[in-house]
Scaffold this motif. Structure first.
Motif, PDB file in Angstrom:
ATOM      1  N   ILE A 290      94.107  46.904 -17.882  1.00  0.00           N
ATOM      2  CA  ILE A 290      93.953  47.041 -19.331  1.00  0.00           C
ATOM      3  C   ILE A 290      92.831  48.032 -19.619  1.00  0.00           C
ATOM      4  CG2 ILE A 290      93.526  45.824 -21.500  1.00  0.00           C
ATOM      5  CD1 ILE A 290      96.021  44.843 -19.964  1.00  0.00           C
ATOM      6  N   SER A 291      93.072  48.958 -20.555  1.00  0.00           N
ATOM      7  CA  SER A 291      92.065  49.915 -21.012  1.00  0.00           C
ATOM      8  C   SER A 291      91.937  49.806 -22.524  1.00  0.00           C
ATOM      9  CB  SER A 291      92.454  51.349 -20.636  1.00  0.00           C
ATOM     10  OG  SER A 291      92.516  51.488 -19.244  1.00  0.00           O
ATOM     11  N   VAL A 292      90.697  49.682 -22.998  1.00  0.00           N
ATOM     12  CA  VAL A 292      90.404  49.566 -24.430  1.00  0.00           C
ATOM     13  C   VAL A 292      89.604  50.794 -24.841  1.00  0.00           C
ATOM     14  CG1 VAL A 292      89.297  48.175 -26.208  1.00  0.00           C
ATOM     15  CG2 VAL A 292      90.349  47.057 -24.231  1.00  0.00           C
ATOM     16  N   PHE A 293      90.063  51.495 -25.887  1.00  0.00           N
ATOM     17  CA  PHE A 293      89.406  52.711 -26.340  1.00  0.00           C
ATOM     18  C   PHE A 293      88.721  52.556 -27.698  1.00  0.00           C
ATOM     19  CE2 PHE A 293      92.643  54.094 -23.371  1.00  0.00           C
ATOM     20  CZ  PHE A 293      91.935  54.944 -22.553  1.00  0.00           C
ATOM     21  N   SER A 294      89.072  51.531 -28.468  1.00  0.00           N
ATOM     22  CA  SER A 294      88.492  51.306 -29.793  1.00  0.00           C
ATOM     23  C   SER A 294      87.061  50.796 -29.667  1.00  0.00           C
ATOM     24  CB  SER A 294      89.337  50.286 -30.557  1.00  0.00           C
ATOM     25  OG  SER A 294      88.646  49.796 -31.673  1.00  0.00           O
ATOM     26  N   GLU A 295      86.103  51.466 -30.343  1.00  0.00           N
ATOM     27  CA  GLU A 295      84.693  51.066 -30.256  1.00  0.00           C
ATOM     28  C   GLU A 295      84.474  49.616 -30.674  1.00  0.00           C
ATOM     29  OE1 GLU A 295      81.551  53.453 -31.861  1.00  0.00           O
ATOM     30  OE2 GLU A 295      82.606  55.308 -31.333  1.00  0.00           O
ATOM     31  N   GLY A 296      85.117  49.215 -31.763  1.00  0.00           N
ATOM     32  CA  GLY A 296      84.964  47.831 -32.231  1.00  0.00           C
ATOM     33  C   GLY A 296      85.483  46.822 -31.232  1.00  0.00           C
TER      34      GLY A 296
ATOM     35  N   CYS B 286      86.751  50.743 -21.958  1.00  0.00           N
ATOM     36  CA  CYS B 286      86.480  49.461 -21.313  1.00  0.00           C
ATOM     37  C   CYS B 286      87.726  49.084 -20.522  1.00  0.00           C
ATOM     38  CB  CYS B 286      86.177  48.409 -22.371  1.00  0.00           C
ATOM     39  SG  CYS B 286      85.826  46.784 -21.680  1.00  0.00           S
ATOM     40  N   SER B 287      87.552  48.749 -19.237  1.00  0.00           N
ATOM     41  CA  SER B 287      88.685  48.436 -18.370  1.00  0.00           C
ATOM     42  C   SER B 287      88.486  47.092 -17.686  1.00  0.00           C
ATOM     43  CB  SER B 287      88.843  49.512 -17.295  1.00  0.00           C
ATOM     44  OG  SER B 287      89.036  50.767 -17.876  1.00  0.00           O
ATOM     45  N   PHE B 288      89.592  46.389 -17.481  1.00  0.00           N
ATOM     46  CA  PHE B 288      89.590  45.140 -16.727  1.00  0.00           C
ATOM     47  C   PHE B 288      91.016  44.831 -16.300  1.00  0.00           C
ATOM     48  CE2 PHE B 288      89.900  44.150 -21.209  1.00  0.00           C
ATOM     49  CZ  PHE B 288      90.927  43.228 -21.279  1.00  0.00           C
ATOM     50  N   SER B 289      91.163  43.888 -15.385  1.00  0.00           N
ATOM     51  CA  SER B 289      92.495  43.490 -14.937  1.00  0.00           C
ATOM     52  C   SER B 289      92.853  42.138 -15.550  1.00  0.00           C
ATOM     53  CB  SER B 289      92.548  43.415 -13.407  1.00  0.00           C
ATOM     54  OG  SER B 289      91.579  42.518 -12.937  1.00  0.00           O
ATOM     55  N   LEU B 290      94.144  41.944 -15.796  1.00  0.00           N
ATOM     56  CA  LEU B 290      94.651  40.712 -16.389  1.00  0.00           C
ATOM     57  C   LEU B 290      95.799  40.210 -15.523  1.00  0.00           C
ATOM     58  CD1 LEU B 290      94.275  39.016 -19.095  1.00  0.00           C
ATOM     59  CD2 LEU B 290      96.370  40.142 -19.827  1.00  0.00           C
ATOM     60  N   ALA B 291      95.754  38.937 -15.145  1.00  0.00           N
ATOM     61  CA  ALA B 291      96.806  38.333 -14.330  1.00  0.00           C
ATOM     62  C   ALA B 291      97.736  37.515 -15.215  1.00  0.00           C
ATOM     63  CB  ALA B 291      96.195  37.434 -13.266  1.00  0.00           C
ATOM     64  N   THR B 292      99.032  37.767 -15.080  1.00  0.00           N
ATOM     65  CA  THR B 292     100.042  36.938 -15.742  1.00  0.00           C
ATOM     66  C   THR B 292     100.878  36.290 -14.647  1.00  0.00           C
ATOM     67  OG1 THR B 292     101.576  38.808 -15.933  1.00  0.00           O
ATOM     68  CG2 THR B 292     100.143  38.363 -17.806  1.00  0.00           C
ATOM     69  N   SER B 293     101.271  35.036 -14.862  1.00  0.00           N
ATOM     70  CA  SER B 293     102.009  34.300 -13.839  1.00  0.00           C
ATOM     71  C   SER B 293     103.234  33.634 -14.436  1.00  0.00           C
ATOM     72  CB  SER B 293     101.130  33.211 -13.215  1.00  0.00           C
ATOM     73  OG  SER B 293     100.006  33.776 -12.604  1.00  0.00           O
ATOM     74  N   GLU B 294     104.243  33.471 -13.585  1.00  0.00           N
ATOM     75  CA  GLU B 294     105.402  32.677 -13.968  1.00  0.00           C
ATOM     76  C   GLU B 294     105.671  31.672 -12.851  1.00  0.00           C
ATOM     77  OE1 GLU B 294     109.380  34.496 -13.868  1.00  0.00           O
ATOM     78  OE2 GLU B 294     108.409  36.307 -13.160  1.00  0.00           O
ATOM     79  N   ASN B 295     106.109  30.482 -13.238  1.00  0.00           N
ATOM     80  CA  ASN B 295     106.389  29.401 -12.292  1.00  0.00           C
ATOM     81  C   ASN B 295     107.848  28.999 -12.414  1.00  0.00           C
ATOM     82  OD1 ASN B 295     103.607  28.783 -11.377  1.00  0.00           O
ATOM     83  ND2 ASN B 295     103.317  28.389 -13.559  1.00  0.00           N
ATOM     84  N   TRP B 296     108.441  28.602 -11.290  1.00  0.00           N
ATOM     85  CA  TRP B 296     109.802  28.108 -11.301  1.00  0.00           C
ATOM     86  C   TRP B 296     110.023  27.227 -10.080  1.00  0.00           C
ATOM     87  CZ3 TRP B 296     108.432  32.867  -9.587  1.00  0.00           C
ATOM     88  CH2 TRP B 296     108.880  33.267  -8.353  1.00  0.00           C
ATOM     89  N   LYS B 297     111.114  26.478 -10.118  1.00  0.00           N
ATOM     90  CA  LYS B 297     111.485  25.636  -8.995  1.00  0.00           C
ATOM     91  C   LYS B 297     112.605  26.340  -8.240  1.00  0.00           C
ATOM     92  CE  LYS B 297     112.507  20.835  -7.971  1.00  0.00           C
ATOM     93  NZ  LYS B 297     112.718  19.504  -8.555  1.00  0.00           N
TER      94      LYS B 297
ATOM     95  N   GLU C 173      84.493  46.433 -17.356  1.00  0.00           N
ATOM     96  CA  GLU C 173      83.619  47.555 -16.996  1.00  0.00           C
ATOM     97  C   GLU C 173      83.725  48.618 -18.087  1.00  0.00           C
ATOM     98  OE1 GLU C 173      83.841  51.190 -13.804  1.00  0.00           O
ATOM     99  OE2 GLU C 173      84.580  49.236 -13.183  1.00  0.00           O
ATOM    100  N   VAL C 174      82.584  49.053 -18.626  1.00  0.00           N
ATOM    101  CA  VAL C 174      82.559  50.077 -19.673  1.00  0.00           C
ATOM    102  C   VAL C 174      82.051  51.380 -19.067  1.00  0.00           C
ATOM    103  CG1 VAL C 174      81.613  50.752 -21.917  1.00  0.00           C
ATOM    104  CG2 VAL C 174      82.165  48.355 -21.464  1.00  0.00           C
ATOM    105  N   ARG C 175      82.807  52.450 -19.296  1.00  0.00           N
ATOM    106  CA  ARG C 175      82.405  53.785 -18.822  1.00  0.00           C
ATOM    107  C   ARG C 175      82.230  54.705 -20.027  1.00  0.00           C
ATOM    108  NH1 ARG C 175      86.876  52.751 -15.828  1.00  0.00           N
ATOM    109  NH2 ARG C 175      87.981  54.516 -16.693  1.00  0.00           N
ATOM    110  N   GLN C 176      81.288  55.636 -19.900  1.00  0.00           N
ATOM    111  CA  GLN C 176      80.990  56.607 -20.955  1.00  0.00           C
ATOM    112  C   GLN C 176      81.670  57.938 -20.631  1.00  0.00           C
ATOM    113  OE1 GLN C 176      78.932  55.763 -23.574  1.00  0.00           O
ATOM    114  NE2 GLN C 176      78.618  53.727 -22.724  1.00  0.00           N
ATOM    115  N   PHE C 177      82.184  58.599 -21.660  1.00  0.00           N
ATOM    116  CA  PHE C 177      82.709  59.951 -21.519  1.00  0.00           C
ATOM    117  C   PHE C 177      81.594  60.945 -21.839  1.00  0.00           C
ATOM    118  CE2 PHE C 177      86.760  57.819 -23.016  1.00  0.00           C
ATOM    119  CZ  PHE C 177      87.334  57.790 -21.760  1.00  0.00           C
ATOM    120  N   GLN C 178      81.756  62.168 -21.389  1.00  0.00           N
ATOM    121  CA  GLN C 178      80.760  63.201 -21.681  1.00  0.00           C
ATOM    122  C   GLN C 178      80.649  63.476 -23.174  1.00  0.00           C
ATOM    123  OE1 GLN C 178      81.630  66.636 -19.316  1.00  0.00           O
ATOM    124  NE2 GLN C 178      80.887  65.696 -17.424  1.00  0.00           N
ATOM    125  N   ASN C 179      81.748  63.295 -23.915  1.00  0.00           N
ATOM    126  CA  ASN C 179      81.733  63.549 -25.359  1.00  0.00           C
ATOM    127  C   ASN C 179      81.160  62.378 -26.166  1.00  0.00           C
ATOM    128  OD1 ASN C 179      83.722  61.626 -25.400  1.00  0.00           O
ATOM    129  ND2 ASN C 179      85.341  62.974 -26.120  1.00  0.00           N
TER     130      ASN C 179
END
Length: 86
Positions: free
Chosen positions: A57-63, A30-41, A19-25
């Motif tokens: 996760i938040s991304v601020f770099s235009e590129g 750009c924000s999204f969620s990331l899932a990390t998992s670990e497995n064990w017995k 999801e990309v949001r604009q600031f007034q300036n």
């Protein structure tokens, strides 16, 4: 200790479309969620166990925002390297 390090490496799956949001300036974030998992017995029961952690996760770099908008969607596998901010 001479210094400190604030470095994070995450490898996981995107949980929702970015999801990309604009600031007034005129800036963007750009924000999204990331899932990390670990497995064990489990030693006691012998069952396979899994633990999933969700990271916001938040991304601020235009590129990078353009790259995320073009290539990242729900279910994408990502390698992310950055630093923690609270």
């Amino acid at each position: 200790m001479a210094g400190s390090v604030n470095k994070v490496i995450l490898v996981g799956n995107v949980g929702q479309d970015p999801e990309v949001r604009q600031f007034q300036n005129g800036g963007q974030v750009c924000s999204f969620s990331l899932a990390t998992s670990e497995n064990w017995k489990d030693k006691n029961t012998g069952e396979r166990r899994e633990k999933t952690e969700w990271h916001r996760i938040s991304v601020f770099s235009e590129g990078l925002i353009r790259v995320v908008q073009s290539y990242v969607k729900k279910g994408s596998k990502l390698y992310i390297e950055g630093q923690l901010e609270t």
